[in-house]
Motif scaffolding. Structure first.
Motif, PDB file in Angstrom:
ATOM      1  N   LEU A 108     -11.628 -36.351 -55.007  1.00 40.51           N
ATOM      2  CA  LEU A 108     -11.258 -37.406 -54.067  1.00 40.51           C
ATOM      3  C   LEU A 108     -10.495 -38.543 -54.757  1.00 40.51           C
ATOM      4  N   VAL A 109      -9.361 -38.924 -54.169  1.00 40.87           N
ATOM      5  CA  VAL A 109      -8.649 -40.146 -54.544  1.00 40.87           C
ATOM      6  C   VAL A 109      -8.342 -40.897 -53.244  1.00 40.87           C
ATOM      7  N   GLY A 110      -7.852 -42.122 -53.344  1.00 42.45           N
ATOM      8  CA  GLY A 110      -7.575 -42.848 -52.114  1.00 42.45           C
ATOM      9  C   GLY A 110      -6.973 -44.203 -52.353  1.00 42.45           C
ATOM     10  N   ILE A 111      -6.960 -44.996 -51.301  1.00 46.20           N
ATOM     11  CA  ILE A 111      -6.395 -46.342 -51.392  1.00 46.20           C
ATOM     12  C   ILE A 111      -7.361 -47.342 -50.767  1.00 46.20           C
ATOM     13  N   VAL A 112      -7.504 -48.486 -51.452  1.00 42.46           N
ATOM     14  CA  VAL A 112      -8.394 -49.547 -51.013  1.00 42.46           C
ATOM     15  C   VAL A 112      -7.536 -50.758 -50.651  1.00 42.46           C
ATOM     16  N   ALA A 150     -17.347 -46.407 -55.988  1.00 39.14           N
ATOM     17  CA  ALA A 150     -16.354 -45.332 -56.156  1.00 39.14           C
ATOM     18  C   ALA A 150     -16.591 -44.626 -57.483  1.00 39.14           C
ATOM     19  N   LYS A 151     -16.849 -45.424 -58.528  1.00 43.36           N
ATOM     20  CA  LYS A 151     -17.109 -44.849 -59.852  1.00 43.36           C
ATOM     21  C   LYS A 151     -18.373 -43.986 -59.803  1.00 43.36           C
ATOM     22  N   ASP A 152     -19.427 -44.527 -59.196  1.00 37.27           N
ATOM     23  CA  ASP A 152     -20.700 -43.796 -59.120  1.00 37.27           C
ATOM     24  C   ASP A 152     -20.600 -42.545 -58.252  1.00 37.27           C
ATOM     25  N   LYS A 179     -11.979 -39.891 -58.337  1.00 36.37           N
ATOM     26  CA  LYS A 179     -11.138 -39.732 -59.535  1.00 36.37           C
ATOM     27  C   LYS A 179     -10.161 -40.883 -59.740  1.00 36.37           C
ATOM     28  N   GLY A 180      -9.688 -41.455 -58.626  1.00 38.34           N
ATOM     29  CA  GLY A 180      -8.699 -42.521 -58.771  1.00 38.34           C
ATOM     30  C   GLY A 180      -8.483 -43.238 -57.461  1.00 38.34           C
ATOM     31  N   LYS A 232      -7.899 -45.440 -62.597  1.00 34.54           N
ATOM     32  CA  LYS A 232      -8.328 -44.085 -62.963  1.00 34.54           C
ATOM     33  C   LYS A 232      -9.772 -44.170 -63.453  1.00 34.54           C
ATOM     34  N   PHE A 233     -10.616 -43.345 -62.886  1.00 36.73           N
ATOM     35  CA  PHE A 233     -12.030 -43.311 -63.276  1.00 36.73           C
ATOM     36  C   PHE A 233     -12.234 -42.146 -64.230  1.00 36.73           C
TER      37      PHE A 233
END
Ligand code: ATR
Length: 280
Positions: free
Chosen positions: A8-12, A55-57, A61-62, A94-95
């Motif tokens: 999963l990636v996305g925009i905040v 998101a990190k937990d 992914k980004g 990037k996580f």
């Protein structure tokens, strides 16, 4: 298909529903058969910290970060790359393992857009505007080795401030000029970062008109709606080469995609998805 293995990636952002990034990234993931999905997250400022840590937990992914969080997000990061540090804004996270790293791909996007036509190294550049977009573009152009930078802004103090900041961080001297005294004969690249001429104000008079431009000039407007702004029409009239605002949007996304996946996505797939979303 989304499965248990899909990344999963996305925009905040706030707002985020008009973002053009989901269709571009998802089209590229599908094209390359990468098992990723890109989704929008509407996050108001008061929830930003929880959202980033969550998101990190959650093993995301980004993320892309957009208005109004590009500066506020920095305090939640473990590492910030050089350009993003200089600009003071982050639009890509990037996580990894135990770390969140921030990048700014807006400036890179603008440079890559212009470099479809001309290499920026050693060139003389004029930037119109001195806001957030101008900052990102100015710092990245200097990192890419331009020779000369002039900044023209409605409020000269803001241009002075940007010039001072550039000087203190990069030892690079820029010139602050008034629109009335702009002289473009020896300029190679002219960039508009102001909203003048943006929908629904298409009829606003461009800050620079064709008589001041010349055929050797490369003219970039970062506005993408309309695709052909009044400013770009003036540039065409003078015989200058033009770069419209969709290019920066495409390349900032391409760069974020590369940061997350390690894969260079096809620019045409991003462009096609963007044009379709814009109804072009
Ligand atoms: P962004 O993040 O998109 O760069 P911003 O930080 O609000 O947005 O910056 C907008 C820039 O466009 C500013 O340089 C602004 O000039 P001022 O510093 O004088 O406000 C410029 N701008 C906005 N509207 C303008 C107009 N009608 N004419 C000229 N410049 C304009």
């Amino acid at each position: 298909m989304i499965t248990g293995k899909t990344a999963l990636v996305g925009i905040v952002g706030d707002p985020v529903e008009h973002s053009l990034s989901p269709p571009m990234h998802n089209a590229a993931f599908q094209h390359l058969k990468l098992d990723y999905v890109y989704v929008p997250f509407h996050v108001p400022a008061k929830n930003l910290e929880n959202a980033i840590k969550g998101a990190k937990d959650m093993g995301i992914k980004g993320l892309n970060i957009t208005i109004p969080h590009k500066t506020a997000v920095i305090r939640y990061l473990d590492e910030v790359d050089q350009a993003a540090q200089l600009i003071g804004a982050v639009n890509t996270l990037k996580f990894t393992e135990d770390k969140i790293k921030g990048y700014n791909t807006d400036g890179v996007g603008a440079v890559k857009a212009i470099e479809e036509i001309i290499t920026v190294k050693d060139k003389k550049v004029v930037i119109m505007g001195a806001g957030g977009a101008a900052r990102a573009v100015a710092f990245q152009l200097i990192l890419n080795g331009i020779q000369k930078l002039s900044i023209a802004n409605r409020t000269p103090e803001k241009a002075e401030q940007l010039a001072r900041d550039i000087k203190s961080k990069l030892e690079f001297s820029s010139r602050v000029v008034n629109f009335s005294e702009l002289e473009l004969t020896s300029t190679d690249i002219l960039i508009n970062t102001t909203p003048v001429g943006m929908h629904p104000h298409e009829d606003q008079k461009p800050l620079v008109t064709s008589e001041m431009m010349h055929p050797e000039l490369v003219v970039n407007d970062i506005i993408y709606n309309p695709l052909r702004t009044g400013f770009l029409k003036e540039a065409e009239d003078s015989g200058a080469k033009t770069v419209n605002g969709t290019k920066m949007l495409v390349y900032q996304g391409v760069e974020a995609f590369r940061i997350w996946t390690g894969v260079n996505p096809p620019v045409e797939v991003f462009t096609e998805a963007l044009m379709e979303t814009l109804g072009k």
